[in-house]
Design an enzyme around this catalytic site. Sequence first.
Site, mmCIF file in Angstrom:
data_model
loop_
_atom_site.group_PDB
_atom_site.id
_atom_site.type_symbol
_atom_site.label_atom_id
_atom_site.label_comp_id
_atom_site.label_asym_id
_atom_site.label_seq_id
_atom_site.Cartn_x
_atom_site.Cartn_y
_atom_site.Cartn_z
ATOM 1 N N CYS A 1 -36.431 -46.012 -51.593
ATOM 2 C CA CYS A 1 -36.915 -45.089 -52.618
ATOM 3 C C CYS A 1 -38.324 -45.447 -53.072
ATOM 4 O O CYS A 1 -39.115 -44.569 -53.414
ATOM 5 C CB CYS A 1 -35.971 -45.113 -53.821
ATOM 6 S SG CYS A 1 -34.327 -44.469 -53.468
ATOM 7 N N GLU B 1 -30.923 -43.317 -60.734
ATOM 8 C CA GLU B 1 -32.079 -43.745 -59.936
ATOM 9 C C GLU B 1 -32.054 -42.870 -58.702
ATOM 10 O O GLU B 1 -31.213 -43.047 -57.828
ATOM 11 C CB GLU B 1 -31.994 -45.232 -59.593
ATOM 12 C CG GLU B 1 -33.300 -45.794 -59.042
ATOM 13 C CD GLU B 1 -33.449 -45.605 -57.539
ATOM 14 O OE1 GLU B 1 -34.158 -44.647 -57.129
ATOM 15 O OE2 GLU B 1 -32.871 -46.390 -56.786
#
Length: 464
Positions: free
Chosen positions: A265, A231
């Site tokens: 993010c 990720e």
Amino acid sequence: MGYQTTNPYTGEVVTTFDTATEAEIDAAIAKADAAFATWRDTPVEDRVAVLEKAADILEENRREYAETLTLEMGKMINEAEGEVALCARILRYYVDHAADLLAPRPVAARGYGDMDVAIVHDPQGVIYAVEPWNFPFYQVIRVSAPQLAAGNTLVLKHASIVPQSALKMEQLFKQAGGPDGLLVNVFASHDANEQILSDARVRGVALTGSEGAGAAVAQEAAKNLKKSTLELGGSDAFIVLDDADLDKVVEWALLGRHWNGGQVCTSCKRMIIADSLYDEFLEKYRAKVATLKPGDPMDEATTLPPLSSQSAADELAELVERARQEGVTVEEIGDPVPAEGSFFQPTILTDVPDDSRTSQTEFFGPVSQVYRAKDDDDAVRIANNSPYGLGGSIYSSDVRRAQQLARRIDTGMVFINQPTGVAADIPFGGVKRSGYGRELAELGLTEFTNQKVVAVADIDGEFF
């Protein structure tokens, strides 16, 4: 790479820790592997009992855990308490659902006549977890809750600026009654990835972090034929269609871009606004950003915390300066932020050229890019003009229209009429340079299991 706690509000170095030696790393892997030998055969119901106790501990001591987050990376105390609460919810999700999700799944097989076939989920061993500083507990729980429920154990290498958070995660599962070695923290250097991933006892790696770190770890994992999930960064599109409720959208934009100091993010980094709403949106959004109040993140009145470190603030300043040199309109918003501490002035970028480096860059902090879209097709074009593909959001009063548009956005997640969110029962992950693999929900539970076929011919009696 040294591990130390530095208060980003004051700049004070609170404590330091020695980097692990090769022998200490080997001992950490050995401890996790020894725990796996018994944990793998522990009934799921007994495994999740440890997770349930861990959730209880977090809820009973929420303020204590939250203060560690605020001390180490500057997270506002109310958001820190929210992170602790989210961790407890994720743990409880697997308490409630792991047994059913891990149950053998019958397969309708016709190739061999009288045969019953099932898929079973067997744990594989020690999983190496490499985690970042922006959500020091949540990122660890996002991996550990499903993997521990599945029967794996973990070696944790956390970010160097949150060592006390890492230790609290290790202690959490011990305090919850887990065996020694269930989750083992190690203050390893980046160079230790080769040692860890070449060890036969380590069966896979889950990393959340930068593109560079992800590429390096994935390469090392591939060299050793180990599975990896990544990720990485994101530059989420925040698409506002011409029929959206603008006042609600502006509130979502403020929250979606600036929660956790903009260091997320999946925060709304690129705001893509329909032409007919662009000018009004920019005026209202600018006014809302100007209301952010910098200050002590331990003070609940603060709405703009410092960034996690001075180096993070310096790197963001370099990106903004580069944008200015590319011809981007750079506007600093609000009263000047404090000179002491790693604060960054909220900034709005407009007139961003399509072919600029700015349009391809993730800004990790309170910097917003705002784009004007001619129509829906143009909004999709701008959204997909990014190397990242983590999340995104679309705002419209016509849900069907938004749903159709969502299928054209090249990301792992799209939320409609709210920014990209996180919940225990929603899979999390992206595509393109945002990585691969999924965490949370059922997909996260089975990422590092051996999905084994068990086939029985001429069965006489119950199959599983």
